[in-house]
Design a protein around this motif. Structure first.
Motif, PDB file in Angstrom:
ATOM      1  N   PHE A  88      66.474  46.562  22.644  1.00 37.05           N
ATOM      2  CA  PHE A  88      66.547  45.402  21.769  1.00 37.05           C
ATOM      3  C   PHE A  88      65.221  44.719  21.510  1.00 37.05           C
ATOM      4  CE2 PHE A  88      70.787  45.781  23.705  1.00 37.05           C
ATOM      5  CZ  PHE A  88      71.505  45.991  22.547  1.00 37.05           C
ATOM      6  N   LYS A  89      64.125  45.275  22.002  1.00 36.38           N
ATOM      7  CA  LYS A  89      62.835  44.630  21.740  1.00 36.38           C
ATOM      8  C   LYS A  89      62.545  44.683  20.247  1.00 36.38           C
ATOM      9  CE  LYS A  89      59.836  48.619  22.532  1.00 36.38           C
ATOM     10  NZ  LYS A  89      58.745  49.157  23.273  1.00 36.38           N
ATOM     11  N   PRO A  90      61.876  43.671  19.720  1.00 36.04           N
ATOM     12  CA  PRO A  90      61.604  43.666  18.292  1.00 36.04           C
ATOM     13  C   PRO A  90      60.669  44.802  17.910  1.00 36.04           C
ATOM     14  CG  PRO A  90      60.679  41.711  19.394  1.00 36.04           C
ATOM     15  CD  PRO A  90      61.399  42.524  20.427  1.00 36.04           C
ATOM     16  N   ALA A  91      60.922  45.379  16.743  1.00 34.77           N
ATOM     17  CA  ALA A  91      60.066  46.463  16.268  1.00 34.77           C
ATOM     18  C   ALA A  91      58.681  45.912  15.959  1.00 34.77           C
ATOM     19  CB  ALA A  91      60.682  47.088  15.021  1.00 34.77           C
ATOM     20  N   GLU A  92      57.681  46.738  16.219  1.00 35.70           N
ATOM     21  CA  GLU A  92      56.328  46.324  15.878  1.00 35.70           C
ATOM     22  C   GLU A  92      56.211  46.268  14.364  1.00 35.70           C
ATOM     23  OE1 GLU A  92      53.409  48.806  17.795  1.00 35.70           O
ATOM     24  OE2 GLU A  92      54.582  48.856  19.633  1.00 35.70           O
ATOM     25  N   ALA A  93      55.392  45.338  13.890  1.00 35.10           N
ATOM     26  CA  ALA A  93      55.193  45.202  12.446  1.00 35.10           C
ATOM     27  C   ALA A  93      54.582  46.489  11.897  1.00 35.10           C
ATOM     28  CB  ALA A  93      54.288  44.017  12.170  1.00 35.10           C
ATOM     29  N   ILE A  94      55.078  46.934  10.768  1.00 39.63           N
ATOM     30  CA  ILE A  94      54.575  48.134  10.110  1.00 39.63           C
ATOM     31  C   ILE A  94      53.814  47.679   8.872  1.00 39.63           C
ATOM     32  CG2 ILE A  94      55.203  50.289   8.954  1.00 39.63           C
ATOM     33  CD1 ILE A  94      57.739  50.329  10.731  1.00 39.63           C
ATOM     34  N   ALA A  95      52.519  47.926   8.871  1.00 44.35           N
ATOM     35  CA  ALA A  95      51.685  47.496   7.749  1.00 44.35           C
ATOM     36  C   ALA A  95      52.190  48.119   6.453  1.00 44.35           C
ATOM     37  CB  ALA A  95      50.230  47.896   7.995  1.00 44.35           C
ATOM     38  N   GLY A  96      52.288  47.307   5.410  1.00 42.76           N
ATOM     39  CA  GLY A  96      52.710  47.799   4.108  1.00 42.76           C
ATOM     40  C   GLY A  96      54.203  47.980   3.945  1.00 42.76           C
ATOM     41  N   LEU A  97      54.993  47.554   4.923  1.00 40.67           N
ATOM     42  CA  LEU A  97      56.447  47.708   4.841  1.00 40.67           C
ATOM     43  C   LEU A  97      57.004  46.858   3.699  1.00 40.67           C
ATOM     44  CD1 LEU A  97      59.064  48.860   6.187  1.00 40.67           C
ATOM     45  CD2 LEU A  97      59.167  46.702   7.450  1.00 40.67           C
ATOM     46  N   VAL A  98      57.814  47.471   2.854  1.00 45.58           N
ATOM     47  CA  VAL A  98      58.512  46.767   1.777  1.00 45.58           C
ATOM     48  C   VAL A  98      59.970  46.657   2.202  1.00 45.58           C
ATOM     49  CG1 VAL A  98      59.213  46.871  -0.649  1.00 45.58           C
ATOM     50  CG2 VAL A  98      56.935  47.666   0.028  1.00 45.58           C
ATOM     51  N   GLU A  99      60.532  45.457   2.083  1.00 41.66           N
ATOM     52  CA  GLU A  99      61.924  45.228   2.475  1.00 41.66           C
ATOM     53  C   GLU A  99      62.691  44.629   1.310  1.00 41.66           C
ATOM     54  OE1 GLU A  99      62.416  44.009   6.773  1.00 41.66           O
ATOM     55  OE2 GLU A  99      60.431  43.180   6.350  1.00 41.66           O
ATOM     56  N   LYS A 100      63.939  45.029   1.186  1.00 36.70           N
ATOM     57  CA  LYS A 100      64.787  44.529   0.098  1.00 36.70           C
ATOM     58  C   LYS A 100      66.171  44.257   0.670  1.00 36.70           C
ATOM     59  CE  LYS A 100      65.621  45.566  -4.735  1.00 36.70           C
ATOM     60  NZ  LYS A 100      64.678  44.661  -5.337  1.00 36.70           N
ATOM     61  N   ASP A 101      66.627  43.026   0.532  1.00 33.78           N
ATOM     62  CA  ASP A 101      67.946  42.625   1.033  1.00 33.78           C
ATOM     63  C   ASP A 101      68.958  42.564  -0.112  1.00 33.78           C
ATOM     64  OD1 ASP A 101      67.108  42.296   3.686  1.00 33.78           O
ATOM     65  OD2 ASP A 101      66.328  40.294   3.255  1.00 33.78           O
ATOM     66  N   GLY A 102      70.218  42.490   0.239  1.00 29.17           N
ATOM     67  CA  GLY A 102      71.279  42.277  -0.733  1.00 29.17           C
ATOM     68  C   GLY A 102      71.544  43.454  -1.657  1.00 29.17           C
ATOM     69  N   LEU A 103      71.260  44.662  -1.193  1.00 28.33           N
ATOM     70  CA  LEU A 103      71.482  45.847  -2.023  1.00 28.33           C
ATOM     71  C   LEU A 103      72.979  46.149  -2.124  1.00 28.33           C
ATOM     72  CD1 LEU A 103      68.600  47.977  -0.513  1.00 28.33           C
ATOM     73  CD2 LEU A 103      68.670  47.082  -2.838  1.00 28.33           C
ATOM     74  N   LYS A 104      73.436  46.429  -3.324  1.00 23.97           N
ATOM     75  CA  LYS A 104      74.857  46.750  -3.529  1.00 23.97           C
ATOM     76  C   LYS A 104      75.175  48.121  -2.951  1.00 23.97           C
ATOM     77  CE  LYS A 104      75.478  43.896  -7.578  1.00 23.97           C
ATOM     78  NZ  LYS A 104      75.896  43.825  -8.973  1.00 23.97           N
ATOM     79  N   GLN A 105      76.422  48.284  -2.546  1.00 27.34           N
ATOM     80  CA  GLN A 105      76.876  49.540  -1.952  1.00 27.34           C
ATOM     81  C   GLN A 105      77.979  50.195  -2.769  1.00 27.34           C
ATOM     82  OE1 GLN A 105      76.870  47.318   2.174  1.00 27.34           O
ATOM     83  NE2 GLN A 105      77.421  49.453   2.471  1.00 27.34           N
ATOM     84  N   ASP A 106      78.070  49.863  -4.046  1.00 31.65           N
ATOM     85  CA  ASP A 106      79.132  50.404  -4.890  1.00 31.65           C
ATOM     86  C   ASP A 106      79.011  51.913  -5.043  1.00 31.65           C
ATOM     87  OD1 ASP A 106      79.712  47.718  -5.265  1.00 31.65           O
ATOM     88  OD2 ASP A 106      78.665  47.607  -7.184  1.00 31.65           O
ATOM     89  N   HIS A 107      80.167  52.590  -5.100  1.00 27.24           N
ATOM     90  CA  HIS A 107      80.203  54.018  -5.425  1.00 27.24           C
ATOM     91  C   HIS A 107      80.358  54.156  -6.930  1.00 27.24           C
ATOM     92  CE1 HIS A 107      81.507  55.623  -1.209  1.00 27.24           C
ATOM     93  NE2 HIS A 107      80.334  55.032  -1.217  1.00 27.24           N
ATOM     94  N   VAL A 108      79.492  54.977  -7.526  1.00 26.89           N
ATOM     95  CA  VAL A 108      79.516  55.178  -8.973  1.00 26.89           C
ATOM     96  C   VAL A 108      79.439  56.667  -9.282  1.00 26.89           C
ATOM     97  CG1 VAL A 108      78.488  52.925  -9.479  1.00 26.89           C
ATOM     98  CG2 VAL A 108      77.001  54.913  -9.163  1.00 26.89           C
TER      99      VAL A 108
END
Length: 197
Positions: free
Chosen positions: A47-67
């Motif tokens: 459970f230790k926090p992950a080390e910061a990854i330089a240049g990491l791009v994060e995106k929240d709230g992505l839809k999970q719809d099946h299309v």
């Protein structure tokens, strides 16, 4: 035997019968401390926090719809969003042709890390990527036209771009996000899906 001698014997018998077994107590206390330390260390590692990854791009709230239709994603390669109901097999699979984004994104939803490379990547670099993917469950590798970096690693809502296959951020990304806490469907399969590009 005199009364005082009998009393002395009785006291000695009582002391002998009721004195604690200090050797056993010390032994089990030591074992208990070792077990607690091992459990604590394992929990800290998990459970230790992950080390910061330089240049990491994060995106929240992505839809999970099946299309069933093509999806226009806002990143190349995509790192999540609506996707096809069938996932791309990601059981350490190396594909030599581009994948349909909608199938690959479904694999990301299951916890996969998608290694992509720009066509024309040096063969030595490509071999290094293949060696990281082959035999590593919940990974896949494929070329992607028009990506803006030589190598991109994508997980659901996470992405990092690197220039070289020996960049330390690759291993850090795998450690943090391969079936990581961002996975919307942990435990879902990475085989038994789409087997071809």
């Amino acid at each position: 035997m005199s009364k005082s001698a009998r009393n002395r014997n009785n006291r000695q018998n009582v002391l002998t019968k009721t004195s604690p077994p200090w050797g056993a107590i010390a032994f089990f206390t030591t074992i208990g401390v070792i077990v607690l330390a091992a459990v604590g260390f394992a929990a800290w590692q998990a459970f230790k926090p992950a080390e910061a990854i330089a240049g990491l791009v994060e995106k929240d709230g992505l839809k999970q719809d099946h299309v069933q239709t093509p999806v226009t994603y806002d990143t190349t390669p995509p790192m999540g969003g609506p996707h096809h109901p069938v996932w791309q097999n990601c059981d350490g699979r190396v594909y030599d042709q581009p994948l349909k984004n909608e199938h690959a994104v479904h694999s990301l939803e299951h916890g996969a890390v998608w290694f992509t490379y720009r066509p024309g990547l040096a063969s030595g670099e490509l071999d290094k990527l293949k060696s990281k993917v082959e035999g590593t469950d919940y990974t896949m590798l494929s070329p992607v036209q028009n990506q803006d970096a030589p190598i991109v690693l994508s997980a659901w809502g996470k992405q990092v771009k690197v220039d070289k296959a020996d960049d330390g951020r690759i291993n850090a990304f795998l450690k943090a996000y391969l079936k990581g806490p961002q996975t919307p469907e942990p435990g879902a399969a990475c085989s038994g899906g789409k087997d071809t590009p």
